[in-house]
Design an enzyme around this catalytic site. Sequence first.
Site, PDB file in Angstrom:
ATOM      1  N   ASP A 268     -33.921  -1.657  24.902  1.00 51.09           N
ATOM      2  CA  ASP A 268     -32.464  -1.507  24.855  1.00 51.09           C
ATOM      3  C   ASP A 268     -31.794  -2.627  25.648  1.00 51.09           C
ATOM      4  O   ASP A 268     -31.640  -2.537  26.863  1.00 51.09           O
ATOM      5  CB  ASP A 268     -32.068  -0.129  25.413  1.00 51.09           C
ATOM      6  N   LYS A 275     -26.228  -5.394  28.230  1.00 46.19           N
ATOM      7  CA  LYS A 275     -26.385  -4.873  29.591  1.00 46.19           C
ATOM      8  C   LYS A 275     -26.472  -6.032  30.583  1.00 46.19           C
ATOM      9  O   LYS A 275     -27.006  -7.085  30.239  1.00 46.19           O
ATOM     10  CB  LYS A 275     -27.703  -4.083  29.694  1.00 46.19           C
ATOM     11  N   ARG A 349     -27.766   7.963  20.909  1.00 50.12           N
ATOM     12  CA  ARG A 349     -27.150   9.075  20.186  1.00 50.12           C
ATOM     13  C   ARG A 349     -27.032   8.766  18.686  1.00 50.12           C
ATOM     14  O   ARG A 349     -27.002   9.686  17.872  1.00 50.12           O
ATOM     15  CB  ARG A 349     -25.786   9.408  20.813  1.00 50.12           C
TER      16      ARG A 349
HETATM   17  N1  BES Z   1     -30.865   3.702  27.544  1.00 49.17           N
HETATM   18  C1  BES Z   1     -29.611   3.834  28.162  1.00 49.17           C
HETATM   19  C2  BES Z   1     -29.566   4.913  29.235  1.00 49.17           C
HETATM   20  C3  BES Z   1     -30.465   4.749  30.443  1.00 49.17           C
HETATM   21  C4  BES Z   1     -29.940   4.315  31.648  1.00 49.17           C
HETATM   22  C5  BES Z   1     -31.803   5.097  30.386  1.00 49.17           C
HETATM   23  C6  BES Z   1     -30.758   4.207  32.768  1.00 49.17           C
HETATM   24  C7  BES Z   1     -32.618   4.974  31.490  1.00 49.17           C
HETATM   25  C8  BES Z   1     -32.108   4.546  32.680  1.00 49.17           C
HETATM   26  C9  BES Z   1     -28.552   4.172  27.112  1.00 49.17           C
HETATM   27  O1  BES Z   1     -28.781   3.680  25.838  1.00 49.17           O
HETATM   28  C10 BES Z   1     -27.267   3.561  27.570  1.00 49.17           C
HETATM   29  O2  BES Z   1     -27.189   2.379  27.619  1.00 49.17           O
HETATM   30  N2  BES Z   1     -26.292   4.406  27.858  1.00 49.17           N
HETATM   31  C11 BES Z   1     -25.025   3.957  28.303  1.00 49.17           C
HETATM   32  C12 BES Z   1     -23.981   4.785  27.614  1.00 49.17           C
HETATM   33  C13 BES Z   1     -22.577   4.274  27.784  1.00 49.17           C
HETATM   34  C14 BES Z   1     -22.409   2.950  27.064  1.00 49.17           C
HETATM   35  C15 BES Z   1     -21.627   5.305  27.219  1.00 49.17           C
HETATM   36  C16 BES Z   1     -24.966   4.140  29.816  1.00 49.17           C
HETATM   37  O3  BES Z   1     -25.528   5.113  30.323  1.00 49.17           O
HETATM   38  O4  BES Z   1     -24.392   3.280  30.484  1.00 49.17           O
HETATM   39 ZN    ZN Z   2     -30.733   3.360  25.325  1.00 52.27          ZN
HETATM   40 MN    MN Z   3     -28.061   1.717  25.566  1.00 53.05          MN
END
Ligand code: BES
Ligand code: ZN
Ligand code: MN
Length: 500
Positions: A268, A275, A349
């Site tokens: 990801d 990110k 999601r």
């Molecule tokens: N894979 C991440 C979530 C995650 C964060 C997993 C830390 C393991 C450790 C997920 O896809 C993500 O990026 N979520 C975002 C959502 C936001 C954009 C609404 C997040 O948590 O920042």
């Molecule tokens: Zn993710």
């Molecule tokens: Mn993500």
Amino acid sequence: MSAITLSSASPTGLKVDAVVIGIASGDDGPALLAGAEPVDKAFKGTLTETLRQLGASGKADEVIKVPALGKMKAPVVVAVGVGSSAADGTPAHREAIRRAAGAAARALSGTKSAAFALPVGSAEDAAAVVEGVLLGAYSFDAYKSGDATPPLEAVTLVGAGVKAKAVKDAVTRAEAVGTAVNRARDWVNMPPRDLFPKAFADTSTKLGKAAKLNVEVLDEKSLAKGGYGGLIGVGQGSANPPRLVRLSYRPTRAKKHVVLVGKGITFDSGGLSLKPSDSMATMKCDMGGAAAVVAATLAIAEIAPKVAVTAYAAMAENMPSGDAQRPSDVITMYGGKTVEVLNTDAEGRLVLADALVRSGEDEPDLIVDVATLTGAAVVALGPRVSGIMSNDDDLSERVHDAAERAGEQMWPLPLPPELREKLDSAVADIANIGDRNGGALQAGLFLKEFVPEGVPWAHLDIAGPAFNDSAPYGYTPKGGTGTAVRTLVQIVDDVAEGRL
Ligand code: BES
Ligand code: ZN
Ligand code: MN
């Protein structure tokens, strides 16, 4: 680790490299746990005092080695702490034993053989020791070119009653579970260069077929043709196309059907909503949910409960490129709902939604999804506790109870209906992000929209526990933890017993 042998002989007569005993932290220093008696006898009753003089307190994760100097066959006693242990027979007590067995197994890496003389008063206790040993003796060195220290090789579980049928059965189950957790860890630890969606689907297929599961894999062409807009949208920015893997286990005379759904983002990056580097560093763990459901299903096939199980692993790589989906794109999910993708980093999601809708075709009695879904879950619960969300509060409690008995830390979180409007989109049926307040719950509310009508559903957000950034502890190594595998197997067992 190769194999677990059961022995009702005294550990003092066994030709092994070490004998492991347990110590609790009592009011006045370390106290020997059940199982240690023959060793203490060989030490003429001086073991507690010896341990005290070596500074032992009996606290969790403490490992103290005592030379035996001919008092018994093995050259060393390894005393491992369980802390101020909870009451016998409780899940907390068993977890303390499981962690102690794991800490001892870790401390014995590089050693060939050991006898574990920990409390095994019941079949469940024996299973906890075996799980702890198998999980603690884990190492991931496929990518090291030098001589890595090999994990503990052979273990004898000693105790008066260990030859009983109930113990043997519990140990066999524990071995299946331990193998599955370690398999999930391997997948998480593998570099995403090697574990991309097709590679992950291929190993799942191979292992699934070997376990006599029915396997179906949808590749990018069938996904596009079938209208799986979430998997296609997330995967379209990557040179490694997405996959949806479906494994099914169908025992004869099954009364209930459980569907497991796992998030399988093999890496990801965030996509175009890229990110920052620090948050991206551990994102090979983002397929931890899919790893858990596939590994758990393999263990379930071995344990063979009378419950039908179907597992969906939604696999994609989330990358930025000229082909990537853009923030503000609208995608059409499997089943026809439209989603405005306002943030390409809220991708889990999207792939889960396709799989959840599809799973309705299997007419399940229960759906459990597992996903490293939100950083917000880590903010709320810390790195070691997973969140449980559900469309049924009673189910949430039962899942919590199953997790506790399996030795996994999880906690129920609500799905407040009033947060749903944060996901309202001006152009599509729903948007994939709201605001930052209660982010884990908003993600849960998003998934809820795609759960087949009338089906009880629980969502496990494992973003914290899936990957251990810090030092190893108990049976938990650094890196992939294989979290949720044990809870999923427990849930299916509970369904088989009519408990859930
Ligand atoms: N894979 C991440 C979530 C995650 C964060 C997993 C830390 C393991 C450790 C997920 O896809 C993500 O990026 N979520 C975002 C959502 C936001 C954009 C609404 C997040 O948590 O920042
Ligand atoms: Zn993710
Ligand atoms: Mn993500």
